[in-house]
Design a protein around this motif. Structure first.
Motif, PDB file in Angstrom:
ATOM      1  N   ASN A  47       0.924  -1.157   0.071  1.00 31.56           N
ATOM      2  CA  ASN A  47      -0.081  -0.026  -0.032  1.00 31.56           C
ATOM      3  C   ASN A  47       0.956   1.082  -0.025  1.00 31.56           C
ATOM      4  N   THR A  48       0.448   2.354  -0.374  1.00 37.11           N
ATOM      5  CA  THR A  48       1.150   3.355  -0.576  1.00 37.11           C
ATOM      6  C   THR A  48       0.624   4.442   0.518  1.00 37.11           C
ATOM      7  N   THR A  49       1.686   5.527   0.418  1.00 37.27           N
ATOM      8  CA  THR A  49       1.301   6.537   1.707  1.00 37.27           C
ATOM      9  C   THR A  49       0.032   7.073   1.680  1.00 37.27           C
ATOM     10  N   ASP A  50      -0.374   7.601   0.417  1.00 39.11           N
ATOM     11  CA  ASP A  50      -1.629   8.166   0.080  1.00 39.11           C
ATOM     12  C   ASP A  50      -2.821   7.278   0.758  1.00 39.11           C
ATOM     13  N   GLN A  51      -2.836   5.953   0.349  1.00 37.37           N
ATOM     14  CA  GLN A  51      -3.790   5.116   0.990  1.00 37.37           C
ATOM     15  C   GLN A  51      -3.573   4.925   2.441  1.00 37.37           C
ATOM     16  N   ALA A  52      -2.438   5.116   2.968  1.00 36.15           N
ATOM     17  CA  ALA A  52      -2.341   5.157   4.510  1.00 36.15           C
ATOM     18  C   ALA A  52      -2.885   6.274   5.195  1.00 36.15           C
ATOM     19  N   LYS A  53      -2.796   7.434   4.359  1.00 31.60           N
ATOM     20  CA  LYS A  53      -3.468   8.686   4.816  1.00 31.60           C
ATOM     21  C   LYS A  53      -4.755   8.758   4.933  1.00 31.60           C
ATOM     22  N   ALA A  54      -5.357   8.069   3.702  1.00 30.20           N
ATOM     23  CA  ALA A  54      -6.767   8.008   3.766  1.00 30.20           C
ATOM     24  C   ALA A  54      -7.452   7.084   4.746  1.00 30.20           C
ATOM     25  N   LYS A  55      -6.651   6.066   5.068  1.00 28.16           N
ATOM     26  CA  LYS A  55      -7.246   5.138   5.884  1.00 28.16           C
ATOM     27  C   LYS A  55      -7.028   5.601   7.489  1.00 28.16           C
ATOM     28  N   PHE A  56      -6.161   6.068   7.561  1.00 27.12           N
ATOM     29  CA  PHE A  56      -5.603   6.470   9.256  1.00 27.12           C
ATOM     30  C   PHE A  56      -5.386   8.135   9.236  1.00 27.12           C
ATOM     31  N   PRO A  57      -6.595   8.985   9.131  1.00 30.33           N
ATOM     32  CA  PRO A  57      -6.431  10.286   8.890  1.00 30.33           C
ATOM     33  C   PRO A  57      -5.999  10.957  10.276  1.00 30.33           C
ATOM     34  N   GLU A  58      -6.177  10.305  11.271  1.00 30.24           N
ATOM     35  CA  GLU A  58      -5.655  10.683  12.581  1.00 30.24           C
ATOM     36  C   GLU A  58      -4.149  10.697  13.022  1.00 30.24           C
TER      37      GLU A  58
END
Length: 173
Positions: free
Chosen positions: A154-165
């Motif tokens: 998974n990419t960083t952008d996907q991680a940012k979307a999944k874990f916004p906090e």
């Protein structure tokens, strides 16, 4: 009784033993008196500060607008890499400022999750529920970061979307 111990430890002439005993007794008395004076000064100072704080608080002085203190808040920070995931904890201060609470831990080189757990357990002022929530979130991000069989990571952008906090401060490859 202390006088007898001093005389025995000298083991010499009675006059010498008495002289040492008197000196030690005098030193002990002086030390106790100094301690009492320090406690009295400290107690008086504390009482004065408490009285001043109560008076200023009642008048809306120094403590005006402070209200109740809120529990500390924390933010997990991650640095995303192809072979490594680094994470740390920051304490959120007022007005969006933060202060590093832990160093970065690197997964999977070290047992980073266990290291983070040990550091958090040593900070007894952090509520247990916060510690558990942070460790659970780190586990979720590690599982999200770990590529599944026959799939791309998974990419960083996907991680940012999944874990916004959480904060994703960068990448390294």
């Amino acid at each position: 009784m202390a006088r007898q111990l001093v005389k025995r430890s000298v083991g010499g002439a009675a006059a010498g033993g008495v002289r040492v005993g008197r000196c030690q007794r005098a030193a002990g008395v002086a030390a106790r008196e100094a301690g009492r004076r320090a406690q009295t000064r400290e107690g008086t100072l504390r009482k004065g500060l408490r009285a001043t704080a109560v008076a200023e608080d009642a008048s809306g002085g120094m403590f005006e607008g402070m209200g109740e203190t809120s529990p500390p808040t924390f933010r997990l920070k991650f640095v995303w890499g192809k072979d490594t995931l680094a994470f740390a904890v920051d304490q959120i201060l007022g007005k969006g400022n933060s202060s590093p609470l832990t160093e970065y831990f690197f997964w999977p080189q070290d047992d980073a999750w266990e290291n983070l757990k040990a550091v958090l357990e040593a900070k007894d002022w952090i509520p247990a529920s916060e510690k558990i929530a942070m460790l659970n979130r780190v586990t979720e991000v590690i599982n999200f970061w770990t590529p599944q069989e026959a799939q791309d990571q998974n990419t960083t952008d996907q991680a940012k979307a999944k874990f916004p906090e959480c904060g994703f401060t960068g990448t390294f490859y």
